[in-house]
Design a protein around this motif. Sequence first.
Motif, PDB file in Angstrom:
ATOM      1  N   ALA A 116       1.900   9.343  -3.769  1.00  0.00           N
ATOM      2  CA  ALA A 116       2.698   8.139  -3.532  1.00  0.00           C
ATOM      3  C   ALA A 116       2.050   7.260  -2.467  1.00  0.00           C
ATOM      4  N   GLY A 117       1.513   7.875  -1.410  1.00  0.00           N
ATOM      5  CA  GLY A 117       0.852   7.099  -0.368  1.00  0.00           C
ATOM      6  C   GLY A 117      -0.390   6.387  -0.873  1.00  0.00           C
ATOM      7  N   VAL A 118      -1.184   7.079  -1.688  1.00  0.00           N
ATOM      8  CA  VAL A 118      -2.386   6.453  -2.253  1.00  0.00           C
ATOM      9  C   VAL A 118      -2.009   5.304  -3.173  1.00  0.00           C
ATOM     10  N   LEU A 119      -0.959   5.499  -3.993  1.00  0.00           N
ATOM     11  CA  LEU A 119      -0.500   4.413  -4.860  1.00  0.00           C
ATOM     12  C   LEU A 119      -0.101   3.191  -4.052  1.00  0.00           C
ATOM     13  N   ALA A 120       0.705   3.414  -3.002  1.00  0.00           N
ATOM     14  CA  ALA A 120       1.192   2.297  -2.201  1.00  0.00           C
ATOM     15  C   ALA A 120       0.061   1.612  -1.448  1.00  0.00           C
ATOM     16  N   GLY A 121      -0.887   2.404  -0.947  1.00  0.00           N
ATOM     17  CA  GLY A 121      -1.938   1.828  -0.119  1.00  0.00           C
ATOM     18  C   GLY A 121      -3.111   1.259  -0.885  1.00  0.00           C
ATOM     19  N   LEU A 122      -3.474   1.904  -1.978  1.00  0.00           N
ATOM     20  CA  LEU A 122      -4.679   1.512  -2.702  1.00  0.00           C
ATOM     21  C   LEU A 122      -4.415   0.809  -4.026  1.00  0.00           C
ATOM     22  N   PHE A 123      -3.221   1.062  -4.611  1.00  0.00           N
ATOM     23  CA  PHE A 123      -2.883   0.449  -5.903  1.00  0.00           C
ATOM     24  C   PHE A 123      -1.481  -0.160  -5.835  1.00  0.00           C
ATOM     25  N   PRO A 124      -1.277  -1.148  -4.974  1.00  0.00           N
ATOM     26  CA  PRO A 124       0.082  -1.689  -4.789  1.00  0.00           C
ATOM     27  C   PRO A 124       0.672  -2.294  -6.066  1.00  0.00           C
ATOM     28  N   ARG A 125      -0.150  -2.923  -6.885  1.00  0.00           N
ATOM     29  CA  ARG A 125       0.369  -3.503  -8.130  1.00  0.00           C
ATOM     30  C   ARG A 125       0.848  -2.406  -9.076  1.00  0.00           C
ATOM     31  N   LEU A 126       0.041  -1.365  -9.245  1.00  0.00           N
ATOM     32  CA  LEU A 126       0.409  -0.259 -10.117  1.00  0.00           C
ATOM     33  C   LEU A 126       1.647   0.451  -9.583  1.00  0.00           C
ATOM     34  N   GLU A 127       1.727   0.615  -8.272  1.00  0.00           N
ATOM     35  CA  GLU A 127       2.903   1.262  -7.691  1.00  0.00           C
ATOM     36  C   GLU A 127       4.164   0.479  -8.023  1.00  0.00           C
ATOM     37  N   GLY A 128       4.088  -0.849  -7.891  1.00  0.00           N
ATOM     38  CA  GLY A 128       5.243  -1.675  -8.210  1.00  0.00           C
ATOM     39  C   GLY A 128       5.641  -1.571  -9.666  1.00  0.00           C
ATOM     40  N   GLU A 129       4.659  -1.560 -10.561  1.00  0.00           N
ATOM     41  CA  GLU A 129       4.955  -1.462 -11.992  1.00  0.00           C
ATOM     42  C   GLU A 129       5.577  -0.114 -12.340  1.00  0.00           C
ATOM     43  N   LEU A 130       5.024   0.964 -11.783  1.00  0.00           N
ATOM     44  CA  LEU A 130       5.553   2.291 -12.085  1.00  0.00           C
ATOM     45  C   LEU A 130       6.967   2.456 -11.540  1.00  0.00           C
ATOM     46  N   LEU A 131       7.198   2.002 -10.310  1.00  0.00           N
ATOM     47  CA  LEU A 131       8.527   2.141  -9.720  1.00  0.00           C
ATOM     48  C   LEU A 131       9.550   1.267 -10.438  1.00  0.00           C
ATOM     49  N   HIS A 132       9.181   0.028 -10.747  1.00  0.00           N
ATOM     50  CA  HIS A 132      10.107  -0.882 -11.419  1.00  0.00           C
ATOM     51  C   HIS A 132      10.379  -0.429 -12.849  1.00  0.00           C
ATOM     52  N   GLY A 133       9.324  -0.013 -13.550  1.00  0.00           N
ATOM     53  CA  GLY A 133       9.493   0.358 -14.947  1.00  0.00           C
ATOM     54  C   GLY A 133      10.155   1.714 -15.139  1.00  0.00           C
ATOM     55  N   ASN A 134      10.110   2.553 -14.111  1.00  0.00           N
ATOM     56  CA  ASN A 134      10.688   3.901 -14.220  1.00  0.00           C
ATOM     57  C   ASN A 134      11.656   4.162 -13.072  1.00  0.00           C
ATOM     58  N   PHE A 135      12.416   3.137 -12.693  1.00  0.00           N
ATOM     59  CA  PHE A 135      13.241   3.227 -11.494  1.00  0.00           C
ATOM     60  C   PHE A 135      14.189   4.418 -11.540  1.00  0.00           C
ATOM     61  N   TRP A 136      14.940   4.546 -12.636  1.00  0.00           N
ATOM     62  CA  TRP A 136      15.938   5.610 -12.701  1.00  0.00           C
ATOM     63  C   TRP A 136      15.295   6.980 -12.811  1.00  0.00           C
ATOM     64  N   MET A 137      14.132   7.059 -13.441  1.00  0.00           N
ATOM     65  CA  MET A 137      13.447   8.348 -13.500  1.00  0.00           C
ATOM     66  C   MET A 137      12.890   8.725 -12.127  1.00  0.00           C
ATOM     67  N   VAL A 138      12.427   7.749 -11.377  1.00  0.00           N
ATOM     68  CA  VAL A 138      11.950   8.030 -10.014  1.00  0.00           C
ATOM     69  C   VAL A 138      13.110   8.493  -9.141  1.00  0.00           C
TER      70      VAL A 138
END
Length: 246
Positions: free
Chosen positions: A59-81
Amino acid sequence: MEIFVLAFFALGYLVLAGADIGVGMALPYLGRTPGERREVIAAIAPFFLGNEVWLVATAGVLAGLFPRLEGELLHGNFWMVVTLLLAWVVRDMGLWLRGRVPGARWQAFWDGAVVAGSWGLAISLGVILSGVLLGIEGPVALLPALVVAALFCAHGLTFAALRLRGELRARAAVTSGGAGEAGTYALTSAALLIVGVLAGLRLPLEPGTSGPLLVPIVLTLLPFLVAAQAWVWWTFRHRVSGPSYL
């Protein structure tokens, strides 16, 4: 380099934490009495906290190195997260609290929490991976998610077969067949790695601008994480001989 760092932590989590998740899923099958369940939990007790570090690092690597991908994964899978996080908390509460108070009902309740939380983790991860791999959403995504969950369960059983003795080992070895416990563990690990790699190839892996700053820091800390993990595995390399740890 950013992609390899993300892959290292994400795939490491699937293989390492996948084992303790699978053991929790199979707890009612492996442990048929309170004493047996405690012994089964002792098989994963030294490892599960260290394994969870890999998810936090992912999660830290996603937020720090891939912020766009992190946003897409969290937004698209909010309830699963959200489900994943709740299942994570419930599972860990069960592991920590089942032995705090003597009493069959207390222990049975928290054993149920371990099982429910483990299944929640496996299915939520399965839905997220299925969505990435197959692009499907909604209730239909539960079908491939159950396949992924079954893979987690098989992986946990092979890990339990490597850690337990006697009748518990025999129950866990039901997935091993003629391949042997170590061989079956390698196969289930490879299967999880393949699922993770295929999912990664489907993701828009576009690094952010913080890579030149964060990657050296991560690479500096990485040997300490690997060394700590290796030390835990070496220290607790012997089979479990009775209820202990938690």
